[in-house]
Design a protein around this motif. Structure first.
Motif, PDB file in Angstrom:
ATOM      1  N   LEU A 211       0.827  -1.213   0.000  1.00 36.01           N
ATOM      2  CA  LEU A 211       0.000   0.000   0.000  1.00 36.01           C
ATOM      3  C   LEU A 211       0.857   1.257   0.000  1.00 36.01           C
ATOM      4  N   GLY A 212       1.948   1.245   0.768  1.00 31.85           N
ATOM      5  CA  GLY A 212       2.820   2.422   0.823  1.00 31.85           C
ATOM      6  C   GLY A 212       3.463   2.706  -0.525  1.00 31.85           C
ATOM      7  N   MET A 213       4.006   1.648  -1.152  1.00 29.91           N
ATOM      8  CA  MET A 213       4.667   1.831  -2.454  1.00 29.91           C
ATOM      9  C   MET A 213       3.664   2.258  -3.521  1.00 29.91           C
ATOM     10  N   ARG A 214       2.484   1.655  -3.522  1.00 22.39           N
ATOM     11  CA  ARG A 214       1.474   2.007  -4.525  1.00 22.39           C
ATOM     12  C   ARG A 214       1.085   3.487  -4.419  1.00 22.39           C
ATOM     13  N   ASN A 215       0.766   3.925  -3.206  1.00 24.19           N
ATOM     14  CA  ASN A 215       0.313   5.305  -3.043  1.00 24.19           C
ATOM     15  C   ASN A 215       1.411   6.309  -3.384  1.00 24.19           C
ATOM     16  N   THR A 216       2.632   6.035  -2.941  1.00 28.20           N
ATOM     17  CA  THR A 216       3.727   6.972  -3.221  1.00 28.20           C
ATOM     18  C   THR A 216       4.040   7.030  -4.709  1.00 28.20           C
ATOM     19  N   MET A 217       4.005   5.878  -5.364  1.00 24.43           N
ATOM     20  CA  MET A 217       4.336   5.860  -6.791  1.00 24.43           C
ATOM     21  C   MET A 217       3.259   6.543  -7.624  1.00 24.43           C
ATOM     22  N   ILE A 218       2.003   6.408  -7.221  1.00 29.09           N
ATOM     23  CA  ILE A 218       0.929   7.107  -7.947  1.00 29.09           C
ATOM     24  C   ILE A 218       1.135   8.621  -7.865  1.00 29.09           C
ATOM     25  N   ILE A 226       7.613  13.266 -14.892  1.00 25.57           N
ATOM     26  CA  ILE A 226       7.091  12.076 -15.560  1.00 25.57           C
ATOM     27  C   ILE A 226       6.394  12.475 -16.865  1.00 25.57           C
ATOM     28  N   ARG A 227       5.616  13.556 -16.804  1.00 28.04           N
ATOM     29  CA  ARG A 227       4.946  14.029 -18.034  1.00 28.04           C
ATOM     30  C   ARG A 227       5.978  14.455 -19.075  1.00 28.04           C
ATOM     31  N   LEU A 228       7.053  15.091 -18.601  1.00 26.85           N
ATOM     32  CA  LEU A 228       8.100  15.507 -19.538  1.00 26.85           C
ATOM     33  C   LEU A 228       8.768  14.288 -20.184  1.00 26.85           C
ATOM     34  N   ALA A 229       9.020  13.255 -19.380  1.00 21.51           N
ATOM     35  CA  ALA A 229       9.637  12.039 -19.917  1.00 21.51           C
ATOM     36  C   ALA A 229       8.741  11.392 -20.965  1.00 21.51           C
ATOM     37  N   ARG A 230       7.445  11.373 -20.706  1.00 18.63           N
ATOM     38  CA  ARG A 230       6.520  10.800 -21.682  1.00 18.63           C
ATOM     39  C   ARG A 230       6.493  11.643 -22.961  1.00 18.63           C
ATOM     40  N   ALA A 231       6.511  12.983 -22.785  1.00 16.70           N
ATOM     41  CA  ALA A 231       6.476  13.872 -23.952  1.00 16.70           C
ATOM     42  C   ALA A 231       7.727  13.704 -24.807  1.00 16.70           C
ATOM     43  N   LYS A 232       8.851  13.348 -24.187  1.00 11.80           N
ATOM     44  CA  LYS A 232      10.096  13.168 -24.935  1.00 11.80           C
ATOM     45  C   LYS A 232      10.240  11.754 -25.487  1.00 11.80           C
ATOM     46  N   GLN A 238      11.128   2.280 -18.818  1.00  8.31           N
ATOM     47  CA  GLN A 238      12.153   3.127 -18.194  1.00  8.31           C
ATOM     48  C   GLN A 238      11.520   4.161 -17.263  1.00  8.31           C
ATOM     49  N   ILE A 239      10.368   4.706 -17.683  1.00 10.24           N
ATOM     50  CA  ILE A 239       9.673   5.676 -16.805  1.00 10.24           C
ATOM     51  C   ILE A 239       9.242   5.001 -15.504  1.00 10.24           C
ATOM     52  N   ALA A 240       8.709   3.776 -15.647  1.00  9.88           N
ATOM     53  CA  ALA A 240       8.189   3.085 -14.462  1.00  9.88           C
ATOM     54  C   ALA A 240       9.298   2.718 -13.484  1.00  9.88           C
ATOM     55  N   LEU A 241      10.377   2.109 -14.011  1.00 11.38           N
ATOM     56  CA  LEU A 241      11.406   1.578 -13.121  1.00 11.38           C
ATOM     57  C   LEU A 241      12.458   2.618 -12.745  1.00 11.38           C
ATOM     58  N   ARG A 242      12.888   3.411 -13.715  1.00 13.26           N
ATOM     59  CA  ARG A 242      14.027   4.305 -13.459  1.00 13.26           C
ATOM     60  C   ARG A 242      13.624   5.610 -12.794  1.00 13.26           C
ATOM     61  N   TYR A 243      12.403   6.087 -13.085  1.00  9.86           N
ATOM     62  CA  TYR A 243      11.991   7.380 -12.540  1.00  9.86           C
ATOM     63  C   TYR A 243      10.960   7.225 -11.410  1.00  9.86           C
ATOM     64  N   ALA A 244       9.773   6.701 -11.743  1.00  5.79           N
ATOM     65  CA  ALA A 244       8.685   6.677 -10.755  1.00  5.79           C
ATOM     66  C   ALA A 244       8.991   5.735  -9.590  1.00  5.79           C
TER      67      ALA A 244
END
Length: 328
Positions: A211-218, A226-232, A238-244
Motif C-alpha cells: 500500500l505504501g509503495m502504490r500510493n507513493t508511486m501514484i 514524468i509528463r516531460l519524460a513521456r512527452a520526450k 524506463q519511466i516506471a522503473l528508473r523514474y517513478a
C-alpha cells in the motif's frame, strides 16, 4: 554539516531518554521477582519464610539502595557491558540467554522481512503502474483485507489446520530436543519447525509495503518530470522503473531501515503462539517472570537497534535529498 550534527544530537538525547525509561518501566511493575520465584517453587498457597526470599534476592544479585542509586549503578553496568544474571534462567547471564535466542529471530524475522519488502514493493509498484486495472483491484483489496487480520488469529488458524488436523508441521518449538547439532538433519528439522511462523509473517508482512509503495508511486506518476519524460518519448518501462519506482522507493527504504532495527524485539505474539525460541518469546517470559535484567536488556537492544536504524536513515536522507539538508 549542521543537518548531520543536529541528527546526531537528537539521537543521543533520545538514547538517553530511552535508557532512562528502560530503567524505570520494569520497576513500575508490582511484585517482587524473588518472592515470585519462591512461590513458583513452593506453590502459591504455601507460607513462605522471609529468609528464603532474602536469600533468593542475594542469589539473584538484585540491586540495593534507593531508585537513584540503582539508576547510577545501572548506568555503570551499561558502560561495562554487564547486564547481570537472568532471574528466569539463573545462573546463565543475560548475554548468554540473548545470544542463544538471537540467531533464531534473526533468521526467521530477518529473512521474512526482506522477502516481504521485495514482494510488497514490487506488487505496489506494478499496482500503481497499472492502477484501476483488475490487477490493481486484486492487489489493493487483497492487501487491505489481509491487513485487517490479527497475526495471532492467523497463527492459531494455521496451527490448528496444518499442525493439529493435518499434522504436516510441528506445533511448537524450533527443533526436536533430541537432535541438536549443526548438521543437515538438524537444519532440515529447524526449517520444518519455522514453516508455520514464517508463513504468518509472509502473509501479513508485505501489506504495508504494497500500500505504501502504490500510493507513493501514484503521486510520483503525476509529477511534471514524468509528463516531460513521456512527452520526450521515453519508453514506459524506463519511466516506471528508473523514474517513478526509484523515487517512490525512498520512503520504503527508510521504513525498511527502521523495521530492521526492530528485528531485535522479535515477534512476541507469533513466537509465543508457536513456542519459537526467539527474542519475542524470551521477552514475553521476561515480562511475565519479572526478570528485570533480561527484560531491560531486551528492551534496550530493541530501542538502540531502532534508533541506530533511524539515524542511518536520516543520514541517507541527508546525502540523497539536498532539500533535507537545506531545511535543517
Amino acid at each position: 554539516m549542521t543537518y548531520f550534527l543536529r541528527r546526531i544530537g537528537y539521537f543521543l538525547l533520545t538514547l538517553w531518554a530511552a535508557i532512562t525509561l528502560n530503567f524505570l518501566i520494569p520497576r513500575l511493575q508490582p511484585g517482587d521477582p524473588a518472592e515470585l520465584m519462591i512461590r513458583q517453587i513452593s506453590g502459591r498457597d504455601t507460607e513462605i519464610d522471609p529468609a528464603r526470599i532474602e536469600a533468593m534476592r542475594i542469589m539473584l544479585g538484585q540491586p540495593e539502595g534507593n531508585l537513584f542509586q540503582q539508576y547510577l549503578a545501572y548506568l555503570g553496568q551499561l558502560a561495562r557491558g554487564d547486564f547481570g544474571y537472568s532471574y528466569t534462567y539463573f545462573p546463565a547471564t543475560v548475554t548468554d540467554v540473548i545470544g542463544r535466542a538471537l540467531l533464531w529471530t534473526l533468521v526467521l524475522v530477518g529473512v521474512t522481512l526482506m522477502l516481504s519488502f521485495v514482494i510488497g514493493t514490487a506488487l505496489g509498484a506494478f499496482a500503481a503502474w497499472w492502477r484501476n486495472s483488475p490487477f490493481d483491484s486484486v492487489v489493493t483489496l487483497g492487501s487491505t483485507f489481509v491487513g485487517t487480520l490479527q497475526s495471532f488469529w492467523v497463527a492459531l488458524l494455521l496451527l490448528f489446520v496444518f499442525g493439529y488436523v493435518l499434522g504436516w508441521f510441528p506445533t511448537a518449538g524450533g527443533y526436536e530436543a533430541s537432535m541438536p547439532g549443526l548438521n543437515l538433519e538438524f537444519l532440515a528439522d529447524a526449517v520444518r519447525h519455522s514453516v508455520l511462523p514464517a508463513t504468518v509473517l509472509m502473509l501479513l508482512g508485505p501489506v504495508g509495503w504494497v500500500l505504501g509503495m502504490r500510493n507513493t508511486m501514484i503521486l510520483n506518476l503525476g509529477e511534471d518530470y514524468i509528463r516531460l519524460a513521456r512527452a520526450k518519448g521515453v519508453p514506459d518501462k524506463q519511466i516506471a522503473l528508473r523514474y517513478a519506482a526509484r523515487n517512490a522507493l525512498l520512503p520504503s527504504v527508510t521504513g525498511l531501515a527502521m523495521a530492521l532495527g526492530g528485528i531485535l524485539g522479535g515477534q512476541i505474539l507469533i513466537e509465543t503462539t508457536f513456542d519459537y525460541p526467539g527474542l519475542g518469546r524470551l521477552m514475553q517470559q521476561a515480562a511475565s517472570g519479572k526478570d528485570y535484567p533480561l527484560l531491560q536488556a531486551l528492551l534496550l537492544f530493541t530501542i538502540v537497534g531502532t534508533l541506530v536504524a533511524n539515524l542511518i536513515a536520516d543520514m541517507l536522507y541527508g546525502v540523497l535529498d539536498p532539500r533535507a539538508r537545506k531545511a535543517a
